[in-house]
Design a protein around this motif. Sequence first.
Motif, PDB file in Angstrom:
ATOM      1  N   THR A  81       0.896  -1.087   0.040  1.00 33.21           N
ATOM      2  CA  THR A  81       0.008   0.145   0.010  1.00 33.21           C
ATOM      3  C   THR A  81       0.843   1.353   0.008  1.00 33.21           C
ATOM      4  OG1 THR A  81      -0.092   0.115   2.372  1.00 33.21           O
ATOM      5  CG2 THR A  81      -1.606  -1.432   1.258  1.00 33.21           C
ATOM      6  N   GLU A  82       0.379   2.327   0.071  1.00 31.41           N
ATOM      7  CA  GLU A  82       1.068   3.562   0.188  1.00 31.41           C
ATOM      8  C   GLU A  82       1.535   3.865   1.332  1.00 31.41           C
ATOM      9  OE1 GLU A  82      -1.222   6.737  -1.768  1.00 31.41           O
ATOM     10  OE2 GLU A  82      -1.128   6.130  -3.914  1.00 31.41           O
ATOM     11  N   LYS A  83       0.927   3.231   2.315  1.00 25.27           N
ATOM     12  CA  LYS A  83       1.651   3.455   3.770  1.00 25.27           C
ATOM     13  C   LYS A  83       2.727   2.726   4.090  1.00 25.27           C
ATOM     14  CE  LYS A  83      -3.124   3.895   5.462  1.00 25.27           C
ATOM     15  NZ  LYS A  83      -4.089   3.166   6.267  1.00 25.27           N
ATOM     16  N   VAL A  84       3.992   3.690   4.516  1.00 29.17           N
ATOM     17  CA  VAL A  84       5.260   3.076   4.759  1.00 29.17           C
ATOM     18  C   VAL A  84       5.680   3.602   6.103  1.00 29.17           C
ATOM     19  CG1 VAL A  84       7.803   3.058   3.906  1.00 29.17           C
ATOM     20  CG2 VAL A  84       5.702   2.705   2.448  1.00 29.17           C
ATOM     21  N   ALA A  85       6.193   2.763   6.702  1.00 30.38           N
ATOM     22  CA  ALA A  85       6.877   3.432   8.205  1.00 30.38           C
ATOM     23  C   ALA A  85       8.405   3.076   8.049  1.00 30.38           C
ATOM     24  CB  ALA A  85       6.266   2.360   9.312  1.00 30.38           C
ATOM     25  N   ALA A  86       8.974   3.348   8.847  1.00 29.64           N
ATOM     26  CA  ALA A  86      10.636   3.119   9.165  1.00 29.64           C
ATOM     27  C   ALA A  86      10.921   2.518  10.394  1.00 29.64           C
ATOM     28  CB  ALA A  86      11.333   4.289   8.739  1.00 29.64           C
ATOM     29  N   ILE A  87      11.652   1.769  10.514  1.00 21.75           N
ATOM     30  CA  ILE A  87      12.300   1.102  11.932  1.00 21.75           C
ATOM     31  C   ILE A  87      13.875   1.098  11.814  1.00 21.75           C
ATOM     32  CG2 ILE A  87      11.864  -1.187  11.508  1.00 21.75           C
ATOM     33  CD1 ILE A  87      11.420  -1.810  14.362  1.00 21.75           C
ATOM     34  N   GLY A  88      14.413   1.702  13.002  1.00 26.67           N
ATOM     35  CA  GLY A  88      15.771   1.755  12.856  1.00 26.67           C
ATOM     36  C   GLY A  88      16.523   1.479  14.179  1.00 26.67           C
ATOM     37  N   PHE A  89      17.655   1.051  14.294  1.00 24.24           N
ATOM     38  CA  PHE A  89      18.407   0.621  15.364  1.00 24.24           C
ATOM     39  C   PHE A  89      19.726   1.208  15.667  1.00 24.24           C
ATOM     40  CE2 PHE A  89      15.562  -2.639  13.892  1.00 24.24           C
ATOM     41  CZ  PHE A  89      14.976  -2.840  15.027  1.00 24.24           C
ATOM     42  N   CYS A  90      20.017   1.994  16.719  1.00 19.25           N
ATOM     43  CA  CYS A  90      21.361   2.580  16.975  1.00 19.25           C
ATOM     44  C   CYS A  90      21.619   3.596  15.969  1.00 19.25           C
ATOM     45  CB  CYS A  90      22.482   1.690  17.072  1.00 19.25           C
ATOM     46  SG  CYS A  90      24.006   2.054  17.352  1.00 19.25           S
ATOM     47  N   ALA A 144       5.065   6.371   9.767  1.00 20.14           N
ATOM     48  CA  ALA A 144       5.418   6.365  11.201  1.00 20.14           C
ATOM     49  C   ALA A 144       6.951   5.992  11.170  1.00 20.14           C
ATOM     50  CB  ALA A 144       4.544   5.007  11.734  1.00 20.14           C
ATOM     51  N   GLY A 145       7.320   6.232  12.390  1.00 24.41           N
ATOM     52  CA  GLY A 145       8.815   6.122  12.702  1.00 24.41           C
ATOM     53  C   GLY A 145       9.094   5.292  13.984  1.00 24.41           C
ATOM     54  N   ILE A 146       9.728   4.326  14.248  1.00 26.38           N
ATOM     55  CA  ILE A 146      10.065   3.536  15.227  1.00 26.38           C
ATOM     56  C   ILE A 146      11.596   3.712  15.467  1.00 26.38           C
ATOM     57  CG2 ILE A 146       9.986   1.489  16.427  1.00 26.38           C
ATOM     58  CD1 ILE A 146       7.759   0.756  14.239  1.00 26.38           C
ATOM     59  N   VAL A 147      12.073   4.220  16.651  1.00 31.75           N
ATOM     60  CA  VAL A 147      13.319   4.287  17.024  1.00 31.75           C
ATOM     61  C   VAL A 147      13.985   3.729  18.042  1.00 31.75           C
ATOM     62  CG1 VAL A 147      15.121   5.957  17.704  1.00 31.75           C
ATOM     63  CG2 VAL A 147      13.318   6.650  16.031  1.00 31.75           C
ATOM     64  N   TYR A 148      15.031   2.759  17.721  1.00 30.00           N
ATOM     65  CA  TYR A 148      15.543   2.189  18.804  1.00 30.00           C
ATOM     66  C   TYR A 148      16.838   2.659  19.160  1.00 30.00           C
ATOM     67  CZ  TYR A 148      12.375  -2.115  19.136  1.00 30.00           C
ATOM     68  OH  TYR A 148      11.274  -3.040  19.140  1.00 30.00           O
ATOM     69  N   TYR A 149      16.877   3.416  20.292  1.00 31.17           N
ATOM     70  CA  TYR A 149      18.053   3.910  21.125  1.00 31.17           C
ATOM     71  C   TYR A 149      18.928   4.661  19.829  1.00 31.17           C
ATOM     72  CZ  TYR A 149      19.023  -1.000  20.196  1.00 31.17           C
ATOM     73  OH  TYR A 149      18.836  -2.446  19.609  1.00 31.17           O
TER      74      TYR A 149
END
Length: 292
Positions: free
Chosen positions: A173-182, A200-205
Amino acid sequence: MADKPTVTQAMIQAYDEYTHLTLDRRGFMDKLSKLAGSGAAAAAIAPLLAANGAQAAIVAADDKRVATSDVRFRGATGVMAGYLAIPAFANQPVPGIIVVHENRGLNDHIRDIARRLALEGYAALAVDFLSPLGGTPADEDTAREMVSELRSSDTVANAVAARSWLSGHPRTTEKVAAIGFCWGGGLVNDLAVADPDLRAGIVYYGRQPDIKDVPAIKAAMLLHYAGLDERINAGLQAYRSALLNNDKVFGLHVYPRVNHAFNNDTSAARYSKEAADLAWERTLAFLKGTMF
């Protein structure tokens, strides 16, 4: 059987200084030897601090529930490489998510995370952000050196291009999030500032963005930080205040008594299963609430 070596917080901090700041390999081993009491003890402890690429994946690379492929797409600076994992059972387009690696580059651990997300119903694109320099090398020390050579503006532009490519993929779909580490968590923060189309954005430390740029964030944000991570957490309160003052949608969790990289299950000394499991549960709930 010999007792398992004891890893202290000072040793973990020395490793953080080595992998993220100015301490070189020789300086790290010298410091670790003093902390451990001998060179032999340091040699036994060092692998516990580092990531172990031989650790078993949570989702096997040949798991039939996931369709995976190595992909290439046009980035801002040239051709970018990535690893795409899509749920094999999906009979219609699914939301996408960019997976951003640590400062070790695109390795098997990050590919495993992409497959985990695919099993949850997402098209996960793990981007090799070292593509402009020839791609991620096998040696993680070399990868860290290469990451330090990247230009921040170019890397953010390549992340925006990745989001755009994934949102236009026929299986998403056109919905895109991002998840990242360090290092990748810092990039997700910067991507949220730069790309108004990021869902949406998901941030790990991850390093926080410039506070003056927070008003530009449109994405809902979920922030996971480690209670013992003093270096990264130094700017966290200011970031939280800026998000609040600008009426941003966000969640912030600080996990007590755990270290930077607590989610990385290939690093025995820093991994915390309890914190990692809770953060993952919160991540999946957040994605479900923002992506569907």
